[in-house]
Scaffold this active site. Structure first.
Site, mmCIF file in Angstrom:
data_model
loop_
_atom_site.group_PDB
_atom_site.id
_atom_site.type_symbol
_atom_site.label_atom_id
_atom_site.label_comp_id
_atom_site.label_asym_id
_atom_site.label_seq_id
_atom_site.Cartn_x
_atom_site.Cartn_y
_atom_site.Cartn_z
ATOM 1 N N GLY A 63 81.869 -52.126 -6.158
ATOM 2 C CA GLY A 63 80.473 -52.523 -5.956
ATOM 3 C C GLY A 63 79.529 -51.730 -6.844
ATOM 4 N N GLY A 66 72.114 -49.591 -5.993
ATOM 5 C CA GLY A 66 70.892 -49.373 -6.752
ATOM 6 C C GLY A 66 71.001 -48.126 -7.619
ATOM 7 N N TYR A 67 71.845 -47.184 -7.213
ATOM 8 C CA TYR A 67 71.898 -45.900 -7.911
ATOM 9 C C TYR A 67 73.213 -45.646 -8.629
ATOM 10 C CZ TYR A 67 67.664 -44.939 -5.406
ATOM 11 O OH TYR A 67 66.385 -45.009 -4.938
ATOM 12 N N GLY A 68 74.277 -46.211 -8.106
ATOM 13 C CA GLY A 68 75.559 -45.885 -8.715
ATOM 14 C C GLY A 68 76.568 -47.007 -8.591
ATOM 15 N N GLN A 69 77.810 -46.653 -8.795
ATOM 16 C CA GLN A 69 78.896 -47.636 -8.770
ATOM 17 C C GLN A 69 80.042 -47.083 -7.930
ATOM 18 O OE1 GLN A 69 79.601 -47.725 -12.961
ATOM 19 N NE2 GLN A 69 77.708 -48.843 -13.399
ATOM 20 N N ILE A 70 80.759 -47.993 -7.243
ATOM 21 C CA ILE A 70 81.900 -47.583 -6.424
ATOM 22 C C ILE A 70 83.158 -48.172 -7.054
ATOM 23 C CG2 ILE A 70 82.895 -47.543 -4.098
ATOM 24 C CD1 ILE A 70 80.156 -46.609 -3.758
ATOM 25 N N LYS A 85 82.775 -42.953 -5.581
ATOM 26 C CA LYS A 85 81.353 -43.275 -5.750
ATOM 27 C C LYS A 85 80.811 -42.433 -6.894
ATOM 28 C CE LYS A 85 76.996 -43.668 -3.312
ATOM 29 N NZ LYS A 85 76.318 -43.908 -2.049
ATOM 30 N N ASP A 179 68.978 -45.628 6.022
ATOM 31 C CA ASP A 179 69.315 -46.863 5.280
ATOM 32 C C ASP A 179 70.371 -47.660 6.041
ATOM 33 O OD1 ASP A 179 68.901 -48.677 3.275
ATOM 34 O OD2 ASP A 179 70.171 -47.669 1.793
HETATM 35 N N1 LIG Z 1 84.569 -45.746 0.798
HETATM 36 C C1 LIG Z 1 84.340 -47.002 0.460
HETATM 37 N N2 LIG Z 1 85.356 -47.899 0.363
HETATM 38 C C2 LIG Z 1 85.143 -49.189 0.000
HETATM 39 N N3 LIG Z 1 83.937 -49.687 -0.280
HETATM 40 C C3 LIG Z 1 82.871 -48.853 -0.200
HETATM 41 C C4 LIG Z 1 83.013 -47.483 0.170
HETATM 42 N N4 LIG Z 1 81.781 -46.909 0.159
HETATM 43 C C5 LIG Z 1 80.922 -47.881 -0.202
HETATM 44 N N5 LIG Z 1 81.568 -49.044 -0.424
HETATM 45 C C6 LIG Z 1 80.995 -50.343 -0.841
HETATM 46 O O1 LIG Z 1 80.086 -50.116 -1.904
HETATM 47 C C7 LIG Z 1 78.784 -50.594 -1.558
HETATM 48 C C8 LIG Z 1 77.734 -49.652 -2.122
HETATM 49 O O2 LIG Z 1 77.953 -48.357 -1.573
HETATM 50 P P1 LIG Z 1 76.754 -47.333 -1.329
HETATM 51 O O3 LIG Z 1 75.724 -47.998 -0.467
HETATM 52 O O4 LIG Z 1 77.326 -46.047 -0.847
HETATM 53 O O5 LIG Z 1 76.201 -47.183 -2.817
HETATM 54 P P2 LIG Z 1 74.699 -47.006 -3.322
HETATM 55 O O6 LIG Z 1 74.770 -46.856 -4.792
HETATM 56 O O7 LIG Z 1 74.042 -45.910 -2.546
HETATM 57 O O8 LIG Z 1 74.088 -48.419 -2.901
HETATM 58 P P3 LIG Z 1 72.570 -48.816 -2.585
HETATM 59 O O9 LIG Z 1 71.736 -48.200 -3.637
HETATM 60 O O10 LIG Z 1 72.618 -50.337 -2.636
HETATM 61 O O11 LIG Z 1 72.278 -48.318 -1.207
HETATM 62 C C9 LIG Z 1 78.763 -50.688 -0.022
HETATM 63 O O12 LIG Z 1 77.922 -51.741 0.390
HETATM 64 C C10 LIG Z 1 80.217 -50.968 0.311
HETATM 65 O O13 LIG Z 1 80.451 -52.366 0.274
#
Ligand SMILES: Nc1ncnc2c1ncn2[C@@H]1O[C@H](COP(=O)(O)OP(=O)(O)OP(=O)(O)O)[C@@H](O)[C@H]1O
Length: 357
Positions: A63, A66-70, A85, A179
């Site tokens: 995924g 808004g800030y990073g990639q998983i 992450k 959030d």
């Molecule tokens: N440990 C994990 N295992 C599998 N998928 C995950 C995990 N952590 C997060 N994800 C997936 O990745 C997506 C984004 O994760 P996260 O919200 O932590 O990132 P973010 O960059 O902070 O996103 P945002 O800026 O949209 O809040 C989550 O909606 C979830 O579907």
């Protein structure tokens, strides 16, 4: 102590669908989880098919936030599947601190059942990273995958019950999540964790208690933190957030699971606050559509006394009837092809149509 009750294999059952666990116990086999990966479209922080830190094989992108990639990866030492992450170390010319905060909070919350296990964290010249246990598709996407774009009452009640427990744990450690939304809720993927909800994304967390347990002095006009669709009216009004605001976002998340969409989704974003106030009024027809038990739960959250610690157990008790005769360990909608939500779709109900239009 032996925690598993012996399970009798049903007569005529295919023995291959059960696994032997220990001392005469059997459990139904679960299909191995295969994460849905996104196509690379440039700007990836890690390269697919390479080994990160000479150890973690990068299999694909789960995924983009808004800030990073998983990323989805394999630990080549333990052969465990993991989620990585990542965020760039610099954003708009400044060094990013979001993941440092997330790493610190995750570390403090390790061992709590609704918090993902953190395996490692650190940074390179270009990225900050956190390695976590791999989790399922998030609840928002599980809802989107439903043919009726909603989840059943029993599944939603069990998600929100666990969500309240997750918030109790975060709050009792002195933090607010800020959030809460379906996209930040995932389930485990193993035999033992697939019915355990995990709250993810601790990037917007704020400490609301001092070390001595007293509440921090509220700021006069804090900046906006959260996701506009799910934040409480108080957050629209730029009030200092408190545990009740996380719980309001939890209520909205459940409403979205039950009713396909939140009512304010129809409006431009500057109308969200008004629509949320209308939704919370005592004669709101939309809130009534969530059913008696969820209505009662929502009203209890909307009327929480902000100066007091919420009674999480009492809030959970309001949802127990909605769970019906399901156990927390029974199958959820996505494990039985969304059968229950198709059978109980309110679109077949004339009152639903009258109230909606
Ligand atoms: N440990 C994990 N295992 C599998 N998928 C995950 C995990 N952590 C997060 N994800 C997936 O990745 C997506 C984004 O994760 P996260 O919200 O932590 O990132 P973010 O960059 O902070 O996103 P945002 O800026 O949209 O809040 C989550 O909606 C979830 O579907």
């Amino acid at each position: 102590m032996d925690v598993l009750a012996p399970l009798m294999i049903p007569e005529n059952a295919d023995v291959d669908t059960y696994i032997y666990v220990q001392g005469g116990h059997f459990l139904p086999k679960v299909k191995p989880y295969v994460p849905k990966l996104k196509a690379a479209k440039g700007g990836e922080l890690l390269k697919m098919g390479t080994k990160f830190r000479d150890r973690y094989y990068i299999q694909g992108l789960i995924g983009r936030g808004g800030y990073g990639q998983i990323y989805y990866g394999i630990d080549t030492r333990s052969y465990e599947e993991i989620a990585i992450k990542t965020e760039p170390t610099r954003r708009r010319g400044c060094s990013s601190r979001r993941m440092f905060l997330e790493q610190r909070v995750l570390y403090r919350l390790q061992g709590r059942p609704h918090v993902p296990t953190m395996l490692a964290s650190g940074h390179t010249e270009k990225i900050n990273f956190i390695m976590m246990q791999l989790l399922s598709v998030n609840v928002g996407d599980l809802k989107k995958q439903s043919p009726v774009k909603r989840l059943s009452r029993t599944t939603t009640a069990r998600i929100i019950l666990q969500g309240v427990a997750a918030l109790r744990d975060v709050h009792s450690a002195g933090f607010l999540h800020r959030d809460v939304k379906p996209a930040n809720m995932c389930f485990g993927i193993t035999q033992f964790s697939r019915h355990v909800l995990k709250l993810v994304d601790y990037g917007l967390v704020r400490r609301y208690k001092n070390a001595d347990g007293t509440i921090r002095k509220p700021r006069t006009r804090p900046g906006f933190r959260g996701t506009l669709r799910y934040v409480s009216v108080r957050v629209h009004d730029r009030m200092e957030q408190c545990p009740a605001d996380d719980l309001v976002s939890m209520v909205y998340s459940g409403v979205e699971c039950l009713l396909v969409d939140l009512p304010w989704k129809l409006y431009p974003s500057d109308e969200y606050r008004r629509s949320k106030l209308e939704f919370q009024s005592s004669d709101s027809p939309y809130l009534a559509l969530t059913g008696v038990e969820y209505c009662e739960f929502s009203r209890a959250v909307f009327s929480l006394n902000l100066g007091e610690e919420p009674d999480y157990g009492a809030l959970q008790a309001l949802l127990t009837e909605m769970v019906g005769d399901k156990l927390m360990t029974d199958a959820y909608d996505w494990e039985e092809n969304y059968r229950e939500c198709i059978e109980t779709s309110p679109c077949n109900d004339a009152n639903f149509a009258i109230n909606m239009f």
